[in-house]
Motif scaffolding. Structure first.
Motif, PDB file in Angstrom:
ATOM      1  N   THR A 142       0.852  -1.199   0.000  1.00 15.72           N
ATOM      2  CA  THR A 142       0.000   0.000   0.000  1.00 15.72           C
ATOM      3  C   THR A 142       0.880   1.238   0.000  1.00 15.72           C
ATOM      4  O   THR A 142       2.059   1.195   0.373  1.00 15.72           O
ATOM      5  CB  THR A 142      -0.921   0.052   1.237  1.00 15.72           C
ATOM      6  N   LYS A 143       0.297   2.366  -0.386  1.00 11.62           N
ATOM      7  CA  LYS A 143       1.075   3.603  -0.467  1.00 11.62           C
ATOM      8  C   LYS A 143       1.445   4.126   0.921  1.00 11.62           C
ATOM      9  O   LYS A 143       2.522   4.709   1.094  1.00 11.62           O
ATOM     10  CB  LYS A 143       0.285   4.652  -1.249  1.00 11.62           C
ATOM     11  N   THR A 144       0.582   3.916   1.904  1.00 11.75           N
ATOM     12  CA  THR A 144       0.905   4.344   3.267  1.00 11.75           C
ATOM     13  C   THR A 144       2.076   3.559   3.819  1.00 11.75           C
ATOM     14  O   THR A 144       2.998   4.123   4.432  1.00 11.75           O
ATOM     15  CB  THR A 144      -0.324   4.189   4.177  1.00 11.75           C
ATOM     16  N   LEU A 145       2.077   2.246   3.618  1.00  9.97           N
ATOM     17  CA  LEU A 145       3.199   1.431   4.068  1.00  9.97           C
ATOM     18  C   LEU A 145       4.466   1.734   3.262  1.00  9.97           C
ATOM     19  O   LEU A 145       5.581   1.703   3.803  1.00  9.97           O
ATOM     20  CB  LEU A 145       2.853  -0.051   3.952  1.00  9.97           C
ATOM     21  N   ARG A 211     -14.439  -1.436  13.111  1.00  6.93           N
ATOM     22  CA  ARG A 211     -15.680  -0.843  13.600  1.00  6.93           C
ATOM     23  C   ARG A 211     -15.390   0.297  14.566  1.00  6.93           C
ATOM     24  O   ARG A 211     -16.047   1.337  14.529  1.00  6.93           O
ATOM     25  CB  ARG A 211     -16.527  -1.929  14.286  1.00  6.93           C
ATOM     26  N   TRP A 212     -14.378   0.111  15.424  1.00 11.41           N
ATOM     27  CA  TRP A 212     -14.024   1.153  16.384  1.00 11.41           C
ATOM     28  C   TRP A 212     -13.535   2.409  15.662  1.00 11.41           C
ATOM     29  O   TRP A 212     -13.903   3.530  15.999  1.00 11.41           O
ATOM     30  CB  TRP A 212     -12.930   0.632  17.324  1.00 11.41           C
ATOM     31  N   VAL A 213     -12.699   2.233  14.624  1.00 16.72           N
ATOM     32  CA  VAL A 213     -12.152   3.376  13.885  1.00 16.72           C
ATOM     33  C   VAL A 213     -13.263   4.117  13.153  1.00 16.72           C
ATOM     34  O   VAL A 213     -13.349   5.350  13.207  1.00 16.72           O
ATOM     35  CB  VAL A 213     -11.064   2.905  12.897  1.00 16.72           C
ATOM     36  N   ARG A 214     -14.154   3.386  12.486  1.00 10.81           N
ATOM     37  CA  ARG A 214     -15.227   4.027  11.711  1.00 10.81           C
ATOM     38  C   ARG A 214     -16.210   4.761  12.605  1.00 10.81           C
ATOM     39  O   ARG A 214     -16.807   5.756  12.190  1.00 10.81           O
ATOM     40  CB  ARG A 214     -15.965   2.987  10.875  1.00 10.81           C
ATOM     41  N   SER A 215     -16.389   4.294  13.817  1.00 11.29           N
ATOM     42  CA  SER A 215     -17.356   4.937  14.709  1.00 11.29           C
ATOM     43  C   SER A 215     -16.827   6.237  15.306  1.00 11.29           C
ATOM     44  O   SER A 215     -17.605   7.038  15.820  1.00 11.29           O
ATOM     45  CB  SER A 215     -17.745   3.974  15.843  1.00 11.29           C
ATOM     46  N   ARG A 216     -15.521   6.457  15.229  1.00 11.21           N
ATOM     47  CA  ARG A 216     -14.935   7.627  15.896  1.00 11.21           C
ATOM     48  C   ARG A 216     -14.273   8.623  14.956  1.00 11.21           C
ATOM     49  O   ARG A 216     -14.050   9.771  15.338  1.00 11.21           O
ATOM     50  CB  ARG A 216     -13.892   7.159  16.929  1.00 11.21           C
ATOM     51  N   PHE A 217     -13.968   8.205  13.732  1.00 13.15           N
ATOM     52  CA  PHE A 217     -13.213   9.078  12.845  1.00 13.15           C
ATOM     53  C   PHE A 217     -13.839   9.115  11.457  1.00 13.15           C
ATOM     54  O   PHE A 217     -14.666   8.263  11.107  1.00 13.15           O
ATOM     55  CB  PHE A 217     -11.755   8.615  12.744  1.00 13.15           C
ATOM     56  N   ALA A 218     -13.407  10.104  10.669  1.00 12.06           N
ATOM     57  CA  ALA A 218     -13.919  10.265   9.307  1.00 12.06           C
ATOM     58  C   ALA A 218     -13.322   9.191   8.392  1.00 12.06           C
ATOM     59  O   ALA A 218     -12.387   8.469   8.749  1.00 12.06           O
ATOM     60  CB  ALA A 218     -13.576  11.657   8.791  1.00 12.06           C
ATOM     61  N   LEU A 219     -13.870   9.125   7.179  1.00 12.48           N
ATOM     62  CA  LEU A 219     -13.478   8.094   6.220  1.00 12.48           C
ATOM     63  C   LEU A 219     -11.984   8.102   5.889  1.00 12.48           C
ATOM     64  O   LEU A 219     -11.382   7.014   5.784  1.00 12.48           O
ATOM     65  CB  LEU A 219     -14.299   8.243   4.937  1.00 12.48           C
ATOM     66  N   PRO A 220     -11.323   9.266   5.723  1.00 12.78           N
ATOM     67  CA  PRO A 220      -9.886   9.227   5.414  1.00 12.78           C
ATOM     68  C   PRO A 220      -9.052   8.507   6.475  1.00 12.78           C
ATOM     69  O   PRO A 220      -8.074   7.822   6.147  1.00 12.78           O
ATOM     70  CB  PRO A 220      -9.500  10.715   5.319  1.00 12.78           C
ATOM     71  N   TYR A 222     -10.144   6.063   8.388  1.00 13.26           N
ATOM     72  CA  TYR A 222     -10.429   4.638   8.224  1.00 13.26           C
ATOM     73  C   TYR A 222      -9.630   4.055   7.058  1.00 13.26           C
ATOM     74  O   TYR A 222      -9.122   2.927   7.133  1.00 13.26           O
ATOM     75  CB  TYR A 222     -11.921   4.436   8.007  1.00 13.26           C
ATOM     76  N   ARG A 223      -9.488   4.837   5.990  1.00 14.71           N
ATOM     77  CA  ARG A 223      -8.693   4.373   4.853  1.00 14.71           C
ATOM     78  C   ARG A 223      -7.225   4.204   5.247  1.00 14.71           C
ATOM     79  O   ARG A 223      -6.559   3.254   4.819  1.00 14.71           O
ATOM     80  CB  ARG A 223      -8.824   5.354   3.690  1.00 14.71           C
ATOM     81  N   THR A 224      -6.731   5.116   6.059  1.00 14.01           N
ATOM     82  CA  THR A 224      -5.358   4.971   6.555  1.00 14.01           C
ATOM     83  C   THR A 224      -5.217   3.682   7.359  1.00 14.01           C
ATOM     84  O   THR A 224      -4.229   2.951   7.232  1.00 14.01           O
ATOM     85  CB  THR A 224      -4.977   6.182   7.417  1.00 14.01           C
ATOM     86  N   TRP A 225      -6.220   3.401   8.188  1.00 11.76           N
ATOM     87  CA  TRP A 225      -6.202   2.162   8.984  1.00 11.76           C
ATOM     88  C   TRP A 225      -6.178   0.940   8.063  1.00 11.76           C
ATOM     89  O   TRP A 225      -5.422  -0.015   8.296  1.00 11.76           O
ATOM     90  CB  TRP A 225      -7.430   2.125   9.897  1.00 11.76           C
ATOM     91  N   LEU A 226      -7.014   0.949   7.014  1.00  8.30           N
ATOM     92  CA  LEU A 226      -7.023  -0.158   6.061  1.00  8.30           C
ATOM     93  C   LEU A 226      -5.665  -0.320   5.382  1.00  8.30           C
ATOM     94  O   LEU A 226      -5.173  -1.443   5.189  1.00  8.30           O
ATOM     95  CB  LEU A 226      -8.097   0.068   5.003  1.00  8.30           C
ATOM     96  N   GLU A 227      -5.043   0.791   5.006  1.00 10.82           N
ATOM     97  CA  GLU A 227      -3.732   0.726   4.363  1.00 10.82           C
ATOM     98  C   GLU A 227      -2.684   0.129   5.298  1.00 10.82           C
ATOM     99  O   GLU A 227      -1.808  -0.615   4.863  1.00 10.82           O
ATOM    100  CB  GLU A 227      -3.316   2.124   3.899  1.00 10.82           C
ATOM    101  N   LEU A 228      -2.763   0.464   6.571  1.00  8.53           N
ATOM    102  CA  LEU A 228      -1.826  -0.119   7.528  1.00  8.53           C
ATOM    103  C   LEU A 228      -2.038  -1.623   7.676  1.00  8.53           C
ATOM    104  O   LEU A 228      -1.112  -2.345   8.059  1.00  8.53           O
ATOM    105  CB  LEU A 228      -1.965   0.569   8.893  1.00  8.53           C
ATOM    106  N   GLN A 229      -3.256  -2.111   7.374  1.00  9.20           N
ATOM    107  CA  GLN A 229      -3.512  -3.548   7.384  1.00  9.20           C
ATOM    108  C   GLN A 229      -2.973  -4.234   6.134  1.00  9.20           C
ATOM    109  O   GLN A 229      -2.941  -5.473   6.058  1.00  9.20           O
ATOM    110  CB  GLN A 229      -5.027  -3.820   7.467  1.00  9.20           C
ATOM    111  N   GLY A 230      -2.580  -3.430   5.136  1.00 10.34           N
ATOM    112  CA  GLY A 230      -2.075  -3.994   3.892  1.00 10.34           C
ATOM    113  C   GLY A 230      -3.090  -4.002   2.769  1.00 10.34           C
ATOM    114  O   GLY A 230      -2.859  -4.636   1.735  1.00 10.34           O
ATOM    115  N   HIS A 231      -4.203  -3.243   2.923  1.00  8.50           N
ATOM    116  CA  HIS A 231      -5.253  -3.191   1.897  1.00  8.50           C
ATOM    117  C   HIS A 231      -5.193  -1.839   1.190  1.00  8.50           C
ATOM    118  O   HIS A 231      -5.547  -0.815   1.778  1.00  8.50           O
ATOM    119  CB  HIS A 231      -6.633  -3.389   2.519  1.00  8.50           C
ATOM    120  N   VAL A 239      -5.840  12.667  -2.972  1.00 12.08           N
ATOM    121  CA  VAL A 239      -5.101  13.240  -1.844  1.00 12.08           C
ATOM    122  C   VAL A 239      -4.298  14.443  -2.293  1.00 12.08           C
ATOM    123  O   VAL A 239      -4.181  15.447  -1.597  1.00 12.08           O
ATOM    124  CB  VAL A 239      -4.173  12.179  -1.226  1.00 12.08           C
ATOM    125  N   ALA A 240      -3.715  14.346  -3.500  1.00 16.58           N
ATOM    126  CA  ALA A 240      -2.847  15.413  -3.970  1.00 16.58           C
ATOM    127  C   ALA A 240      -3.615  16.691  -4.286  1.00 16.58           C
ATOM    128  O   ALA A 240      -3.042  17.776  -4.289  1.00 16.58           O
ATOM    129  CB  ALA A 240      -2.085  14.956  -5.218  1.00 16.58           C
TER     130      ALA A 240
END
Length: 422
Positions: A142-145, A211-220, A222-231, A239-240
């Motif tokens: 992923t680009k974050t990783l 579920r915890w991330v989506r309930s407390r933060f905006a979509l961007p 959550y996407r960062t969290w997914l990228e850290l999982q390797g997705h 973003v640019a």
């Protein structure tokens, strides 16, 4: 797999290309007006200098440590950046420029594992050979990783400028070593909220449930969290696209007349409008801010910002300059010596599609935009500001920033072409 190719200490590295003998010497590059340090080499950091330090406060360190100081020269840096990107594109078909010193590369079809590492080593070596700019590359799914891996490649010499994250073990190890506030996509407010929850590293955040991330933060986030999982799920082109575009400057000399202040604001507004068009964007509002010298307590003080909104989002230089000058005249106070001004374009969006207005005050808008494209083409051919607004009087105005240590434009101006004595 993706790679993030990042130029090491880019501004300083460019200066070192054209000034032989600086290898191992502490080097700093200054902001407009030679006010603050904006880039520095590891040797300069070892002396105690930090990004953002005002030059006048660290002059004793600069003199004692033999630090070479340069005024920022964005024209030179942009020209060298284009050369680095050209070398990358010779090796990799899909290269996306993310910033002046960073590019994302799509490595699909170019191998895997150690073969991919060897390939990127060849790319890194070729960039160094062709431009003399050292770069680091991070490779990950992923680009974050990948951005995280590039920082490891820069930090640890054992990687030889290329770090690969291609397994679960490597991913978890990298996350455990990476500070949470340095993760791409985690802003100050998000970090404060996560830090309040006891999280210090990227791994602490990645271990939370989706579920915890989506309930407390905006979509961007959550996407960062997914990228850290390797997705992979972040579209870097989105973003640019900046939410704001800003041009500002501390003046070389303080000004107290509205004519010189208007000239500065018009120049900044013109630069913002050009950036909008280069990105295929339009802006919905323009903000102007002015500030006196806060360190001159013996003088009258005034800091203010105000905004004008466009009926139709625009990238028209004439429309933006007119609105910015109208805002400035509302704020201007006679008798105040101003040290800084700036222009911010907000509500930036794609130029197409764009919501129109029945009562649009600008007639023949398509023809106006055609005029803007012609002006951009002329300036691209004959030099920046060859065609400009009438209020812009050139380089002799007192508001122009100091640049006592600026290098010539070796790559873009025939008058500054590098001379080599043999």
């Amino acid at each position: 797999m993706y790679a993030l190719v990042d130029c090491n200490s880019f501004f300083c590295s460019v200066e070192k290309v054209f000034h032989p003998g600086l290898e191992g010497v502490p080097v700093c590059v200054l902001s407009s007006g030679d006010g603050c340090i904006v880039a520095l080499t590891p040797e300069a950091k070892a002396l105690g200098l930090r990004r953002g330090d005002p030059l006048f406060r660290v002059q004793h360190i600069v003199r004692a440590g033999g630090v070479r100081v340069f005024s920022g020269n964005m024209v030179l840096y942009a020209a060298m950046s284009r050369r680095v990107m050209q070398v990358l594109r010779r090796h990799i078909g899909a290269v996306e420029t993310y910033s002046i010193d960073e590019s994302f590369c799509d490595l699909r079809g170019l191998g895997s594992g150690e073969a991919l590492v060897h390939f990127m080593h060849r790319v890194v070596d070729d960039v160094k050979r062709c431009t003399d700019i050292p770069v680091s590359a991070g490779i990950a799914p992923t680009k974050t990783l990948a951005k995280m891996a590039s920082k490891f490649a820069k930090q640890y010499k054992g990687y030889r400028s290329v770090c690969l994250i291609d397994s679960e073990e490597k991913r978890l190890r990298a996350l455990s070593l990476f500070p949470l506030d340095d993760v791409w996509g985690i802003g100050p407010r998000t970090y404060a909220a996560l830090r309040a929850g006891g999280m210090d590293t990227a791994l602490d955040f990645a271990r939370q449930s989706g579920r915890w991330v989506r309930s407390r933060f905006a979509l961007p986030v959550y996407r960062t969290w997914l990228e850290l999982q390797g997705h992979p799920c972040i579209d870097t082109s989105e973003v640019a696209r900046r939410g704001q575009i800003c041009r500002s400057r501390s003046f070389g000399q303080m000004v107290n007349d509205v004519e010189h202040l208007s000239e500065a604001v018009a120049r900044f507004a013109t630069g913002c409008a050009c950036s909008l068009r280069s990105e295929g964007s339009v802006a919905g509002s323009v903000t102007v801010f002015v500030s006196s010298n806060v360190y001159r307590t013996d003088l009258a003080q005034h800091q203010q910002a105000d905004t004008a909104t466009f009926q139709v989002p625009t990238a028209d230089t004439l429309e933006i300059v007119r609105a910015a000058l109208s805002v400035l005249r509302r704020m201007y106070r006679p008798g105040v010596w101003y040290k800084k001004a700036g222009v911010i374009l907000s509500q930036v969006q794609a130029a197409n599609p764009c919501q129109l207005n029945l009562f649009d005050p600008i007639s023949r808008r398509p023809q106006r935009m055609a005029l803007m494209r012609t002006i951009d083409a002329l300036n691209g051919r004959f030099g920046l500001a060859s065609v400009h607004t009438a209020i812009d009087m050139g380089k002799d105005s007192p508001w122009h920033a100091r640049c006592d240590y600026r290098s010539p434009n070796y790559l873009t101006d025939l008058n500054d072409i590098l001379r080599v004595r043999i």
